[in-house]
Design a protein around this motif. Structure first.
Motif, short mmCIF file in Angstrom:
data_model
loop_
_atom_site.label_atom_id
_atom_site.label_comp_id
_atom_site.label_asym_id
_atom_site.label_seq_id
_atom_site.Cartn_x
_atom_site.Cartn_y
_atom_site.Cartn_z
N ILE A 8 0.85 -1.19 0.00
CA ILE A 8 0.00 0.00 0.00
C ILE A 8 0.89 1.24 0.00
O ILE A 8 1.67 1.45 0.93
N GLY A 9 0.79 2.04 -1.05
CA GLY A 9 1.64 3.22 -1.19
C GLY A 9 2.72 2.97 -2.22
O GLY A 9 3.58 2.10 -2.03
N LEU A 10 2.68 3.71 -3.32
CA LEU A 10 3.59 3.45 -4.43
C LEU A 10 4.51 4.64 -4.71
O LEU A 10 4.66 5.09 -5.84
N GLY A 11 5.13 5.12 -3.63
CA GLY A 11 6.19 6.11 -3.81
C GLY A 11 7.44 5.39 -4.30
O GLY A 11 7.38 4.25 -4.78
N GLN A 12 8.60 6.02 -4.17
CA GLN A 12 9.84 5.40 -4.64
C GLN A 12 10.11 4.09 -3.91
O GLN A 12 10.51 3.09 -4.53
N PHE A 13 9.88 4.06 -2.61
CA PHE A 13 10.11 2.85 -1.84
C PHE A 13 9.13 1.75 -2.23
O PHE A 13 9.52 0.61 -2.52
N GLY A 14 7.85 2.08 -2.27
CA GLY A 14 6.83 1.09 -2.61
C GLY A 14 7.01 0.54 -4.01
O GLY A 14 6.88 -0.66 -4.25
N MET A 15 7.33 1.43 -4.96
CA MET A 15 7.52 0.98 -6.35
C MET A 15 8.74 0.08 -6.47
O MET A 15 8.71 -0.96 -7.15
N GLY A 16 9.82 0.46 -5.81
CA GLY A 16 11.01 -0.38 -5.83
C GLY A 16 10.74 -1.73 -5.19
O GLY A 16 11.25 -2.77 -5.65
N LEU A 17 9.91 -1.72 -4.17
CA LEU A 17 9.57 -2.95 -3.47
C LEU A 17 8.80 -3.91 -4.37
O LEU A 17 9.14 -5.11 -4.46
N LEU A 62 -10.55 -6.50 0.16
CA LEU A 62 -9.30 -7.07 -0.33
C LEU A 62 -8.79 -8.22 0.54
O LEU A 62 -7.77 -8.83 0.22
N ASN A 63 -9.51 -8.47 1.64
CA ASN A 63 -9.21 -9.61 2.51
C ASN A 63 -7.74 -9.68 2.94
O ASN A 63 -7.01 -10.61 2.57
N PRO A 64 -7.27 -8.70 3.72
CA PRO A 64 -5.87 -8.68 4.16
C PRO A 64 -5.45 -9.95 4.90
O PRO A 64 -4.29 -10.35 4.85
N ALA A 65 -6.40 -10.60 5.58
CA ALA A 65 -6.07 -11.80 6.34
C ALA A 65 -5.59 -12.95 5.46
O ALA A 65 -4.94 -13.88 5.94
N SER A 66 -5.91 -12.89 4.17
CA SER A 66 -5.50 -13.96 3.26
C SER A 66 -4.10 -13.75 2.70
O SER A 66 -3.56 -14.63 2.02
N ARG A 67 -3.50 -12.59 2.96
CA ARG A 67 -2.17 -12.28 2.43
C ARG A 67 -1.08 -12.74 3.41
O ARG A 67 -1.26 -12.67 4.63
N ASP A 68 0.03 -13.15 2.87
CA ASP A 68 1.14 -13.55 3.74
C ASP A 68 1.73 -12.33 4.46
O ASP A 68 2.09 -12.41 5.63
N VAL A 69 1.86 -11.23 3.74
CA VAL A 69 2.42 -10.00 4.30
C VAL A 69 1.66 -8.80 3.75
O VAL A 69 1.33 -8.78 2.55
N CYS A 70 1.38 -7.83 4.60
CA CYS A 70 0.82 -6.55 4.16
C CYS A 70 1.81 -5.45 4.52
O CYS A 70 2.23 -5.35 5.68
N ILE A 71 2.20 -4.67 3.53
CA ILE A 71 3.21 -3.62 3.75
C ILE A 71 2.58 -2.26 3.52
O ILE A 71 2.09 -1.96 2.43
N VAL A 97 2.10 -7.38 9.42
CA VAL A 97 2.01 -6.02 8.89
C VAL A 97 3.34 -5.31 9.10
O VAL A 97 3.85 -5.22 10.22
N ILE A 98 3.91 -4.82 8.01
CA ILE A 98 5.14 -4.04 8.05
C ILE A 98 4.78 -2.62 7.65
O ILE A 98 4.15 -2.40 6.62
N ALA A 99 5.16 -1.65 8.48
CA ALA A 99 4.79 -0.26 8.22
C ALA A 99 6.02 0.62 8.13
O ALA A 99 7.00 0.42 8.86
N ARG A 100 5.95 1.59 7.22
CA ARG A 100 7.05 2.53 7.04
C ARG A 100 6.81 3.77 7.89
O ARG A 100 5.74 4.37 7.87
N ALA A 101 7.84 4.19 8.63
CA ALA A 101 7.74 5.35 9.51
C ALA A 101 8.58 6.51 8.98
O ALA A 101 9.58 6.31 8.28
N ASN A 102 8.16 7.75 9.32
CA ASN A 102 8.92 8.94 8.95
C ASN A 102 9.93 9.35 10.01
O ASN A 102 10.97 9.89 9.71
N ASP A 103 9.55 9.13 11.29
CA ASP A 103 10.41 9.55 12.39
C ASP A 103 10.16 8.65 13.59
O ASP A 103 9.34 7.72 13.52
N GLU A 104 10.86 8.92 14.69
CA GLU A 104 10.78 8.03 15.85
C GLU A 104 9.38 8.01 16.47
O GLU A 104 8.88 6.96 16.89
N LEU A 105 8.75 9.19 16.59
CA LEU A 105 7.40 9.23 17.15
C LEU A 105 6.43 8.44 16.28
O LEU A 105 5.60 7.67 16.78
#
Length: 223
Positions: A8-17, A62-71, A97-105
């Motif tokens: 979810i999210g197709l910026g530079q990181f998501g697209m490269g992923l 989209l049934n996230p529970a059926s996916r091996d990983v959600c990013i 679930v793997i999530a991308r963070a901007n900062d420590e908070l």
């Protein structure tokens, strides 16, 4: 069986992923609110959707529970969206679930709402690149949790024509050599205790943080 991964999210990181995941034969479903990005992703993902992942009804379909990983890779676009999306994914039974963070908070909040893993690609790259700046012999480095790293570096001249058994790197530097890339042939092989090293062979080691830097400092050749 192919891994099913939602990105979810197709910026530079998501697209490269998604490009890399596709090369590794994963079945990827890619989501973004930007139609142009979705069109670009269609060349790599098995399924693409232009939609808002904070829309609970849409995400449930989209049934996230059926996916091996959600990013959730929306961190560079919207902190709030990343938090809402991560929370919804966990509520809907997503396994991992793997999530991308901007900062420590942001990272702490993502963990609190259920992220199994929080990443910041810029931080991770910055840390690895800093070590390469300090020690030119270090080619690559990857963290293995909070206290171990995998490092790829050139064999110091002082180790040339000596065996791993003679060097006893595990005792001296708290590191284990797992593989060697021969300087002359480029061949990669698993490390054996009797293996004799040559100048500019590439070592791949698992060690405690700082061990490789200490080794390279102690074996540095005068200019």
């Amino acid at each position: 069986m192919r891994k099913q991964i939602m990105v979810i999210g197709l910026g530079q990181f998501g697209m490269g992923l998604i490009k890399t995941l596709a090369k590794k034969n994963a079945e990827v479903i890619a989501l973004d609110v930007d139609q142009k990005k979705v069109q670009m992703a269609s060349a790599y993902a098995a399924q693409v959707l232009c939609c808002d992942a904070t829309d609970e009804d849409m995400l449930r379909q989209l049934n996230p529970a059926s996916r091996d990983v959600c990013i959730c890779a929306t961190g560079d676009q919207s902190k709030e969206a990343a938090i809402i999306c991560t929370a919804l994914l966990k509520q809907m039974g997503a396994r991992r679930v793997i999530a991308r963070a901007n900062d420590e908070l942001h990272a702490r909040i993502l963990s609190l709402v259920g992220a199994d893993e929080v990443i910041n690609p810029e931080w991770a790259f910055g840390e690895r690149f800093a070590n390469r700046v300090i020690n030119e012999a270090i080619l690559e480095e990857m963290s293995l949790g909070s206290d171990l790293v995998v490092t790829e570096f050139k064999t110091p001249g002082a180790f040339a024509n000596k065996s791993l058994l003679d060097l006893n790197l595990r005792r001296r530097y708290e590191m284990t050599v797992v593989a060697i890339r021969a300087a002359q042939s480029g061949q990669v092989k698993l490390a054996q205790p009797e293996e004799v090293l040559h100048r500019d062979d590439i070592l791949v080691v698992v060690s405690t943080i700082g061990s490789v830097s200490r080794l390279l400092d102690e074996t540095k050749e005068p200019r």
